[in-house]
Design an enzyme around this catalytic site. Structure first.
Site, PDB file in Angstrom:
ATOM      1  N   GLY A  22      41.354 -12.543 -48.659  1.00  0.00           N
ATOM      2  CA  GLY A  22      41.378 -13.579 -49.688  1.00  0.00           C
ATOM      3  C   GLY A  22      41.369 -14.933 -49.036  1.00  0.00           C
ATOM      4  O   GLY A  22      41.197 -15.061 -47.815  1.00  0.00           O
ATOM      5  N   PHE A  24      43.821 -16.720 -48.478  1.00  0.00           N
ATOM      6  CA  PHE A  24      44.980 -16.870 -47.616  1.00  0.00           C
ATOM      7  C   PHE A  24      44.748 -16.268 -46.232  1.00  0.00           C
ATOM      8  O   PHE A  24      45.380 -16.672 -45.256  1.00  0.00           O
ATOM      9  CB  PHE A  24      46.192 -16.172 -48.249  1.00  0.00           C
ATOM     10  CG  PHE A  24      45.991 -14.692 -48.433  1.00  0.00           C
ATOM     11  CD1 PHE A  24      46.277 -13.817 -47.409  1.00  0.00           C
ATOM     12  CD2 PHE A  24      45.503 -14.199 -49.631  1.00  0.00           C
ATOM     13  CE1 PHE A  24      46.082 -12.452 -47.569  1.00  0.00           C
ATOM     14  CE2 PHE A  24      45.303 -12.846 -49.797  1.00  0.00           C
ATOM     15  CZ  PHE A  24      45.592 -11.971 -48.763  1.00  0.00           C
ATOM     16  N   VAL A  27      44.221  -8.628 -45.111  1.00  0.00           N
ATOM     17  CA  VAL A  27      45.201  -7.579 -45.380  1.00  0.00           C
ATOM     18  C   VAL A  27      44.757  -6.329 -44.627  1.00  0.00           C
ATOM     19  O   VAL A  27      43.626  -5.868 -44.800  1.00  0.00           O
ATOM     20  CB  VAL A  27      45.306  -7.262 -46.885  1.00  0.00           C
ATOM     21  CG1 VAL A  27      46.434  -6.258 -47.133  1.00  0.00           C
ATOM     22  CG2 VAL A  27      45.533  -8.526 -47.695  1.00  0.00           C
ATOM     23  N   ASP A 134      48.748 -15.992 -61.479  1.00  0.00           N
ATOM     24  CA  ASP A 134      47.430 -15.466 -61.103  1.00  0.00           C
ATOM     25  C   ASP A 134      47.305 -13.996 -61.475  1.00  0.00           C
ATOM     26  O   ASP A 134      46.851 -13.168 -60.674  1.00  0.00           O
ATOM     27  CB  ASP A 134      47.196 -15.652 -59.602  1.00  0.00           C
ATOM     28  CG  ASP A 134      45.715 -15.525 -59.228  1.00  0.00           C
ATOM     29  OD1 ASP A 134      44.852 -15.625 -60.121  1.00  0.00           O
ATOM     30  OD2 ASP A 134      45.419 -15.329 -58.032  1.00  0.00           O
TER      31      ASP A 134
END
Length: 320
Positions: A22, A24, A27, A134
């Site tokens: 994402g 950020f 993962v 979100d």
């Protein structure tokens, strides 16, 4: 999981394949080398990504544990300067993934069960003064037993923090993140942020589950500006699915009320017939395996991953 919670921060672990990414960062699936337990690690080096991960970790650590909220297992900065946030592993992936694997949309019986569990998660958040900010299918995760948990709290806000800093409220609202097509009108207008914003997003998420498409009929990734202006300043709501029941339509109308003050709370919506009337939903809010008389509307051939097969009143989940 409790033993892993105590050891994962300081354990030796090995990074597996990437399972998501994402704005950020990334993962990855990870394994505790001493126990063999699986978890996921979110990583970010700097900038807004690191801020979002820090925010997520803070929010989750401050919350009391809930079966409807994904668990944070700890944080640690590695030698390369990356912030790593260790999270509970949810084997089923996101509801967006699940929907894609089962023909693009979910049967209403399943939507009812998932919606009830999302509401339980929102109720827990709101009781602790937190707005998720979100909510959408990509940010709701499915466990291997069918349990639902809210995830991705990088945009989450504490309402009391906004209210305690009235002078900085406008700037705080400008920093509110989220996905525009799922955001409430008042948030897009930069007017207010309250628990009702999550309820609007829930309505959009129910539409997403039922249709397999984003609300407002806009493909995610395209330029949504025209729709954003309609949401913020128009008098319209997303198109309701034509195939959904009357109970579903009424539930959506309560979520997608343009006046935030008139929206129902998560606790009030838990009493709505869409999620509570039939015993098969009310008696099994934490496990989709307990849905009775499930109709498998998709053929197993041609679908990869998890497959469903009925056995009596149970749904057997197998890895394909």
């Amino acid at each position: 999981m409790s033993a892993m919670c105590q050891s994962v921060r300081d354990c030796e672990w090995v990074k597996g394949k990437m399972v998501g990414s994402g704005s950020f960062g990334s993962v990855h699936l990870a394994m505790n080398k001493s126990t063999g337990g699986l978890f996921v690690v979110k990583s970010a080096r700097s900038g807004t990504g690191r801020e979002a991960l820090n925010n997520e970790a803070k929010i989750l650590k401050a919350l009391k544990p809930s079966p409807y909220i994904v668990q944070c297992l700890g944080t640690k900065e590695d030698r390369g300067g990356n912030l790593n946030v260790f999270m509970e592993y949810m084997a089923g992936g996101s509801l967006a993934d699940v929907s894609h694997k089962f023909g693009g949309s979910l049967h209403e019986e399943v939507v009812r069960v998932y919606t009830r569990e999302i509401l339980q998660g929102l109720k827990h958040l709101h009781q602790h003064g937190i707005v998720h900010c979100d909510l959408k299918c990509k940010n709701v995760l499915l466990g291997s037993s069918g349990n639902i948990k809210l995830a991705d709290f990088g945009c989450a806000k504490r309402v009391k923090d906004l209210n305690n800093d009235r002078g900085g409220l406008a700037n705080s609202l400008l920093c509110v993140g989220g996905t525009p097509l799922w955001m409430a009108p008042e948030v897009l207008r930069n007017e207010m942020l309250g628990f009702g914003a999550d309820i609007w997003s829930l309505g959009c998420t129910v539409i997403e589950m039922a249709t397999g498409r984003p609300p407002w009929g806009v493909v995610e990734g395209s330029n949504p500006m025209a729709s954003v202006l309609r949401i913020a300043h128009g008098d319209v709501v997303p198109h309701f699915p034509s195939h959904i029941s009357k109970e579903g339509l009424d539930f959506l109308s309560m979520c997608l009320e343009r006046n935030a003050d008139k929206r129902c709370s998560a606790e009030e919506l838990l009493s709505h017939p869409f999620v509570s009337r039939n015993k098969q939903y009310a008696s099994s809010p934490t496990c989709v395996l307990e849905i009775h008389n499930f109709e498998d509307t998709y053929e197993s051939e041609g679908h990869e991953g998890t497959s469903l097969g009925s056995s009596g009143n149970w749904i057997t989940v197998r890895s394909g």
